[in-house]
Structure formats: structure tokens, C-alpha cells
Design a protein around this motif. Sequence first.
Motif, PDB file in Angstrom:
ATOM      1  N   PRO A  79       0.823  -1.219   0.000  1.00 43.48           N
ATOM      2  CA  PRO A  79       0.000   0.000   0.000  1.00 43.48           C
ATOM      3  C   PRO A  79       0.851   1.261   0.000  1.00 43.48           C
ATOM      4  O   PRO A  79       1.948   1.305   0.551  1.00 43.48           O
ATOM      5  N   ALA A  80       0.338   2.302  -0.657  1.00 46.55           N
ATOM      6  CA  ALA A  80       1.050   3.575  -0.741  1.00 46.55           C
ATOM      7  C   ALA A  80       0.077   4.641  -1.210  1.00 46.55           C
ATOM      8  O   ALA A  80      -0.971   4.349  -1.792  1.00 46.55           O
ATOM      9  N   GLN A  81       0.436   5.893  -0.943  1.00 45.09           N
ATOM     10  CA  GLN A  81      -0.259   7.001  -1.555  1.00 45.09           C
ATOM     11  C   GLN A  81       0.118   7.031  -3.046  1.00 45.09           C
ATOM     12  O   GLN A  81       1.172   6.541  -3.434  1.00 45.09           O
ATOM     13  N   VAL A  82      -0.737   7.594  -3.885  1.00 40.82           N
ATOM     14  CA  VAL A  82      -0.429   7.708  -5.310  1.00 40.82           C
ATOM     15  C   VAL A  82      -0.561   9.170  -5.725  1.00 40.82           C
ATOM     16  O   VAL A  82      -1.357   9.916  -5.170  1.00 40.82           O
ATOM     17  N   TYR A  83       0.279   9.557  -6.701  1.00 42.11           N
ATOM     18  CA  TYR A  83       0.195  10.916  -7.241  1.00 42.11           C
ATOM     19  C   TYR A  83       0.225  10.843  -8.756  1.00 42.11           C
ATOM     20  O   TYR A  83       1.180  10.330  -9.347  1.00 42.11           O
ATOM     21  N   ARG A  84      -0.833  11.347  -9.380  1.00 43.19           N
ATOM     22  CA  ARG A  84      -0.925  11.357 -10.841  1.00 43.19           C
ATOM     23  C   ARG A  84      -0.245  12.621 -11.349  1.00 43.19           C
ATOM     24  O   ARG A  84      -0.712  13.735 -11.124  1.00 43.19           O
ATOM     25  N   TRP A  85       0.869  12.429 -12.056  1.00 47.34           N
ATOM     26  CA  TRP A  85       1.661  13.550 -12.563  1.00 47.34           C
ATOM     27  C   TRP A  85       1.321  13.759 -14.030  1.00 47.34           C
ATOM     28  O   TRP A  85       1.575  12.887 -14.869  1.00 47.34           O
ATOM     29  N   ALA A  86       0.722  14.897 -14.354  1.00 45.19           N
ATOM     30  CA  ALA A  86       0.351  15.181 -15.739  1.00 45.19           C
ATOM     31  C   ALA A  86       1.588  15.164 -16.626  1.00 45.19           C
ATOM     32  O   ALA A  86       2.596  15.801 -16.319  1.00 45.19           O
ATOM     33  N   ASP A  87       1.514  14.416 -17.732  1.00 44.51           N
ATOM     34  CA  ASP A  87       2.690  14.235 -18.585  1.00 44.51           C
ATOM     35  C   ASP A  87       2.244  14.172 -20.037  1.00 44.51           C
ATOM     36  O   ASP A  87       1.899  13.113 -20.552  1.00 44.51           O
ATOM     37  N   MET A  88       2.249  15.323 -20.703  1.00 41.65           N
ATOM     38  CA  MET A  88       1.803  15.382 -22.086  1.00 41.65           C
ATOM     39  C   MET A  88       2.723  14.618 -23.030  1.00 41.65           C
ATOM     40  O   MET A  88       2.312  14.152 -24.087  1.00 41.65           O
ATOM     41  N   SER A  89       4.002  14.481 -22.660  1.00 43.06           N
ATOM     42  CA  SER A  89       4.947  13.755 -23.516  1.00 43.06           C
ATOM     43  C   SER A  89       4.769  12.246 -23.423  1.00 43.06           C
ATOM     44  O   SER A  89       5.318  11.502 -24.234  1.00 43.06           O
ATOM     45  N   ARG A  90       4.031  11.784 -22.405  1.00 39.77           N
ATOM     46  CA  ARG A  90       3.777  10.361 -22.175  1.00 39.77           C
ATOM     47  C   ARG A  90       5.068   9.555 -22.044  1.00 39.77           C
ATOM     48  O   ARG A  90       5.148   8.404 -22.481  1.00 39.77           O
ATOM     49  N   THR A  91       6.078  10.154 -21.433  1.00 40.34           N
ATOM     50  CA  THR A  91       7.313   9.411 -21.151  1.00 40.34           C
ATOM     51  C   THR A  91       7.260   8.765 -19.775  1.00 40.34           C
ATOM     52  O   THR A  91       8.128   7.959 -19.443  1.00 40.34           O
ATOM     53  N   LEU A  92       6.270   9.134 -18.961  1.00 34.69           N
ATOM     54  CA  LEU A  92       6.060   8.473 -17.674  1.00 34.69           C
ATOM     55  C   LEU A  92       5.212   7.223 -17.893  1.00 34.69           C
ATOM     56  O   LEU A  92       4.268   7.232 -18.674  1.00 34.69           O
ATOM     57  N   SER A  93       5.553   6.144 -17.176  1.00 34.38           N
ATOM     58  CA  SER A  93       4.689   4.973 -17.171  1.00 34.38           C
ATOM     59  C   SER A  93       3.526   5.226 -16.219  1.00 34.38           C
ATOM     60  O   SER A  93       3.554   6.145 -15.411  1.00 34.38           O
ATOM     61  N   LYS A  94       2.488   4.398 -16.318  1.00 32.47           N
ATOM     62  CA  LYS A  94       1.321   4.609 -15.454  1.00 32.47           C
ATOM     63  C   LYS A  94       1.726   4.555 -13.979  1.00 32.47           C
ATOM     64  O   LYS A  94       1.370   5.436 -13.196  1.00 32.47           O
ATOM     65  N   SER A  95       2.404   3.505 -13.565  1.00 33.15           N
ATOM     66  CA  SER A  95       3.004   3.430 -12.229  1.00 33.15           C
ATOM     67  C   SER A  95       4.509   3.363 -12.436  1.00 33.15           C
ATOM     68  O   SER A  95       5.056   2.303 -12.731  1.00 33.15           O
ATOM     69  N   HIS A  96       5.174   4.498 -12.339  1.00 27.93           N
ATOM     70  CA  HIS A  96       6.568   4.611 -12.784  1.00 27.93           C
ATOM     71  C   HIS A  96       7.566   4.300 -11.682  1.00 27.93           C
ATOM     72  O   HIS A  96       8.495   3.510 -11.868  1.00 27.93           O
ATOM     73  N   VAL A  97       7.393   4.922 -10.513  1.00 22.84           N
ATOM     74  CA  VAL A  97       8.422   4.818  -9.480  1.00 22.84           C
ATOM     75  C   VAL A  97       7.781   4.909  -8.094  1.00 22.84           C
ATOM     76  O   VAL A  97       6.743   5.553  -7.917  1.00 22.84           O
ATOM     77  N   ARG A  98       8.380   4.228  -7.137  1.00 23.72           N
ATOM     78  CA  ARG A  98       7.903   4.212  -5.742  1.00 23.72           C
ATOM     79  C   ARG A  98       8.960   4.835  -4.842  1.00 23.72           C
ATOM     80  O   ARG A  98      10.154   4.551  -4.985  1.00 23.72           O
ATOM     81  N   PHE A  99       8.518   5.680  -3.909  1.00 22.60           N
ATOM     82  CA  PHE A  99       9.395   6.322  -2.932  1.00 22.60           C
ATOM     83  C   PHE A  99       8.990   5.895  -1.526  1.00 22.60           C
ATOM     84  O   PHE A  99       7.798   5.815  -1.217  1.00 22.60           O
ATOM     85  N   GLU A 100       9.998   5.640  -0.688  1.00 24.44           N
ATOM     86  CA  GLU A 100       9.744   5.312   0.719  1.00 24.44           C
ATOM     87  C   GLU A 100      10.780   6.016   1.590  1.00 24.44           C
ATOM     88  O   GLU A 100      11.936   6.171   1.185  1.00 24.44           O
ATOM     89  N   TRP A 101      10.353   6.393   2.762  1.00 22.39           N
ATOM     90  CA  TRP A 101      11.273   6.943   3.771  1.00 22.39           C
ATOM     91  C   TRP A 101      11.022   6.197   5.066  1.00 22.39           C
ATOM     92  O   TRP A 101       9.888   6.144   5.562  1.00 22.39           O
ATOM     93  N   ASP A 102      12.072   5.580   5.614  1.00 22.17           N
ATOM     94  CA  ASP A 102      11.903   4.733   6.798  1.00 22.17           C
ATOM     95  C   ASP A 102      12.229   5.458   8.103  1.00 22.17           C
ATOM     96  O   ASP A 102      12.356   4.836   9.149  1.00 22.17           O
ATOM     97  N   GLY A 103      12.351   6.774   8.030  1.00 20.18           N
ATOM     98  CA  GLY A 103      12.713   7.554   9.211  1.00 20.18           C
ATOM     99  C   GLY A 103      14.170   7.947   9.228  1.00 20.18           C
ATOM    100  O   GLY A 103      14.566   8.848   9.966  1.00 20.18           O
ATOM    101  N   ARG A 104      14.971   7.273   8.385  1.00 23.76           N
ATOM    102  CA  ARG A 104      16.395   7.566   8.316  1.00 23.76           C
ATOM    103  C   ARG A 104      16.904   7.647   6.881  1.00 23.76           C
ATOM    104  O   ARG A 104      17.868   8.339   6.595  1.00 23.76           O
ATOM    105  N   GLN A 105      16.234   6.945   5.964  1.00 24.17           N
ATOM    106  CA  GLN A 105      16.772   6.745   4.619  1.00 24.17           C
ATOM    107  C   GLN A 105      15.650   6.804   3.582  1.00 24.17           C
ATOM    108  O   GLN A 105      14.564   6.270   3.804  1.00 24.17           O
ATOM    109  N   VAL A 106      15.924   7.448   2.438  1.00 26.31           N
ATOM    110  CA  VAL A 106      14.986   7.442   1.312  1.00 26.31           C
ATOM    111  C   VAL A 106      15.332   6.274   0.384  1.00 26.31           C
ATOM    112  O   VAL A 106      16.502   6.075   0.036  1.00 26.31           O
TER     113      VAL A 106
END
Length: 258
Positions: free
Chosen positions: A181-208
Motif C-alpha cells: 500500500p502507498a499514496q499515489v500521485y498522478r503527474w500530468a505528462d503530455m509527452s507520455r514518457t512516464l509509465s502509469k506506475s513509474h516509481v515508488r518512494f519510501e522513507w523509513d525515518g532515516r533513509q529514502v
Amino acid sequence: MTTNEALRLADVDPLVFTERASAAKVIGAVALDVVMPLAVLAAGIAIAVAGLPAVGAILVVIALILLGVAAWLLGRTGRTLGAATVDIRVVRRSTGAAAGSRALLALVSGALGAYDLRRGRDPFAPAIAAFAFPEAGEGALASVRPRRGMVPTLSLDSGERLSLDSALVLGRDPVAPPDAPAQVYRWADMSRTLSKSHVRFEWDGRQVWVTDLGSTNGTFVRGAGSPTPLLAHQRTPVPGTVTLEIGDRVLTIREAGR
């Protein structure tokens, strides 16, 4: 020196375990994608000159459509009709990603390579097993409750700022699976170089941590030299403040207070 400053991304080979396609397969793909449409084009012109302009025009249009579709597929997936027939994929030698909008320029400049999908790994497939995200409430990381004022943020090239107080999936039309599970953010991309689900970010309190989710155009970390590609589905630690290239878009991860 802080822990984040000491981190360095390992050099990776995006084409590990792949096998170059034979000359026979490349010739076969070119014959289907280029020679056949050009033959149809020549036939259309000849028929038009011979006195059947309507039939000739139809053949010319068909030939141009075939060439256009081949160029589009080459840039998007590296799997044209010819490539799919002989079971190869054409990608950038430097990144293992599809050629993108400049596919024809990359092809002419020799930046592309053809890889046999029967004898080796598909360049689009992960070279390692996907990271297994822990169940909610499991392990030491689940006990970390970061405070909003202390978490890093993402600064997008379009001006938005996103907090990493929870896991975040970014893309053109992102979805987080039930087992991660994660929050999702739809990033408008007219060039369509982004995939639908492109990348995941996590921060564990010490490290990204950054995970490319098998995107078409890849995720790259800017450094002193050329941008470093992340292996698909490999959970990778990054420095506290760093700039990423995601398709044609750019974002910066900033430490808290910056």
C-alpha cells in the motif's frame, strides 16, 4: 560525513544476462519493418504512374502507415512487427530502455542494440527478484512513526511539492498494489514518457528508498557524470538530497528543512 552523504549508487549493467540478436534475426526484422513497406510504396507509385492513381494512392498510404507504426513501436517498446516476429527487442545500449521519441535519431546514430528474447533476458524484465515489501506492522520499520516536519519532500519540475510521510507511487496514472500500500500521485505528462506506475518512494525515518516499477523509460539518478539508471524493481537507497530523471520529467528529493 553523514550516512546519506556516504551512500553511493553501485554501477549497474542494465543489459546483464541479455544476448545480442544474430545478424539473421536483425535482417529479418528489417525486411518486415522497412523493406516490405518500401516495396508497397514503390508498387503504389508505379501503379499510379501506370494509370491507376486511386489504387496507387491507397498503396502509398498503407506503406506510410506501416512505416509510421514501425517507428512508433520502436520508440515505445522496441518491439516492432518485425522484431516481434523474430522475437527480439531493440533498446538503447546505454540504459536498456526503449528509444523514446527520438527513436529514429538513436537508430541512425548507432545508440540502439537488438537483443534476442529466446536466448537471454528481456531488457525490460528485472534482472533480480522484485523486492518483497513487508506486511503492515511487521519489523522494525513499521514501528517508526516519522513526524511530518522531519520528512523529506519531492520537488517536481512542474512546481508541486510532495511529502514522503508515507510511501508514494508516482506516475501518469499510478496504482498501488494491495500487498504494497502507498499514496499515489498522478503527474500530468503530455509527452507520455512516464509509465502509469513509474516509481515508488519510501522513507523509513532515516533513509529514502527509490524503486523503479518496471517503467518503460527508466529512472535515473543525476551525479557528477552521466545519469545512473536504477534497475527495475530493485529497492535502492539514495542520498538525502538528489535529483532524479523520470522519463522526460525531473524531480528533486530534498532533506527535511531544505
